[in-house]
Enzyme design. Structure first.
Site, PDB file in Angstrom:
ATOM      1  CE  LYS A 213      -5.929   1.909  -0.423  1.00  0.00           C
ATOM      2  NZ  LYS A 213      -6.344   1.971   0.935  1.00  0.00           N
TER       3      LYS A 213
ATOM      4  CE  LYS B   7      -3.526   2.404   2.616  1.00  0.00           C
ATOM      5  NZ  LYS B   7      -4.490   2.336   3.708  1.00  0.00           N
TER       6      LYS B   7
HETATM    7  C1  PBG Z   1      -7.428   3.112   5.645  1.00  0.00           C
HETATM    8  C2  PBG Z   1      -7.721   3.084   4.203  1.00  0.00           C
HETATM    9  C3  PBG Z   1      -7.534   4.086   3.227  1.00  0.00           C
HETATM   10  C4  PBG Z   1      -8.081   3.592   2.047  1.00  0.00           C
HETATM   11  C5  PBG Z   1      -8.536   2.309   2.329  1.00  0.00           C
HETATM   12  N1  PBG Z   1      -8.280   2.008   3.641  1.00  0.00           N
HETATM   13  C6  PBG Z   1      -7.032   5.465   3.321  1.00  0.00           C
HETATM   14  C7  PBG Z   1      -5.662   5.809   3.696  1.00  0.00           C
HETATM   15  O1  PBG Z   1      -4.769   4.978   3.870  1.00  0.00           O
HETATM   16  O2  PBG Z   1      -5.485   7.018   3.894  1.00  0.00           O
HETATM   17  C8  PBG Z   1      -8.162   4.331   0.750  1.00  0.00           C
HETATM   18  C9  PBG Z   1      -9.205   3.864  -0.186  1.00  0.00           C
HETATM   19  C10 PBG Z   1      -9.506   4.774  -1.312  1.00  0.00           C
HETATM   20  O3  PBG Z   1      -8.850   5.803  -1.545  1.00  0.00           O
HETATM   21  O4  PBG Z   1     -10.462   4.454  -2.026  1.00  0.00           O
HETATM   22  N2  PBG Z   1      -6.113   3.190   6.018  1.00  0.00           N
END
Ligand code: PBG
Length: 308
Positions: free
Chosen positions: A229, A176
């Site tokens: 992601k 991520k």
């Molecule tokens: C929680 C999380 C996030 C997303 C999914 N789970 C946001 C982040 O890390 O700030 C983002 C999902 C999206 O942008 O559609 N940590």
């Protein structure tokens, strides 16, 4: 007949934002077509999903109350816990996946407990494990940790096993990235960090080898599905993951990717439907087995048409 990549409703996971109250349907400005839904409306949504052959949802919670330690994230009567129970009661065949992370529940918007301006890794893992167990206790079929703490997959696996949930799989947000594409999501759940950024725990977009190391660690700790992601700027990472690990791979077509297409289509600058299908197909072609996407309903509708 010879097309190598076919998209179907079975490949798609639909994210849902659950909020308290009754008959609530708050639009999210930067994500046209996506809403914060109270549990009664979540059930209506599930009805629609079933009619489109969509069988999996990923739940996010918008709590009434946020604090330093994100306690409503692992409360037995938390909003996600309520949502899970109601969905499973009314739609037992629906695959309910939950996002495990504290950022929606902390007052400072970070994904864990803060000390001296930084997220404390190990203490956060303990709370995440507690959150995961509370989700599964409420009926979740699978948990998806998105926090990016080191060792959290192992901590969650151990906690689930100790609580009698050894059969519950973990879909780990393994690679991520610290991405600007999450902007609209943070509006949706009000989780923008109040200070600093997430770069001490999320990954540097310039790195690809690091993603492979993160994924290898998660697999060793017990991840059943690994996730990349965001998706579209990271298709190379998706392909590399598929080639190097032979694991089920999920890709998250994140909020900013959704919003960009919606915004340009609204202005008539692109053909929104075609760009959506092309984007989702490219994610699958890159090697993703499943795609988490806000487009799930629209895409599933088109997939049905195609088969007809
Ligand atoms: C929680 C999380 C996030 C997303 C999914 N789970 C946001 C982040 O890390 O700030 C983002 C999902 C999206 O942008 O559609 N940590």
């Amino acid at each position: 007949m010879f097309a190598e990549t076919l998209l179907s409703a079975h490949d798609l996971i639909y994210p849902i934002f659950v909020i308290g109250g009754a008959n609530v349907r708050n639009p999210i400005d930067s994500m046209p077509g996506i809403f914060q839904l109270s549990v009664d409306n979540v059930l209506r949504e599930c009805e629609e999903l079933r009619s489109l052959n969509l069988n999996s949802v990923l739940l996010f919670g918008i709590p009434e109350h946020k604090d330093e330690r994100g306690t409503s994230g692992y409360a037995e009567d938390g909003i996600v816990q309520k949502g899970i129970a109601e969905i499973k009661k009314n739609f037992p065949e629906m695959l309910v996946i939950t996002d495990v992370c504290l950022c929606e529940y902390t007052s400072h918007g970070h994904c864990g407990v803060i000390e001296n301006g930084y997220v404390v890794n190990d203490e956060t893992c303990t709370l995440l494990a507690e959150q995961a167990v509370s989700h599964v206790r409420a009926g979740a079929d699978m948990v998806a940790p998105s926090d990016m703490m080191d060792g959290r997959v192992g901590a969650i696996r151990t906690a689930l096993d100790q609580n009698g949930f050894s059969a519950t799989p973990i879909m780990a947000y393994s690679a991520k990235y610290a991405s600007a594409f999450y902007g609209p999501f943070r509006e949706a759940v009000g989780s923008a960090p109040q200070f600093g950024d997430r770069k001490s725990y999320q990954m540097d977009p310039r790195n690809s080898d690091e993603a492979m190391r993160e994924i290898a660690l998660d697999i060793r700790e017990g991840a059943d599905i690994v996730m990349v992601k965001p998706a579209l700027s990271y298709l190379d990472i998706i392909r590399r993951t598929k080639d190097e690990f032979n694991m089920p791979v999920a890709a998250y077509n994140v909020s900013g990717e959704y919003s960009m297409i919606k915004a340009a289509a609204e202005r008539g600058w692109i053909d929104g439907e075609r760009v959506m299908m092309e984007s989702l197909t490219s994610i699958k072609r890159a090697g993703a087995d499943v795609i988490i996407t806000y487009f799930a309903k629209e895409a599933a509708r088109l997939c049905q048409d195609r088969l007809r």
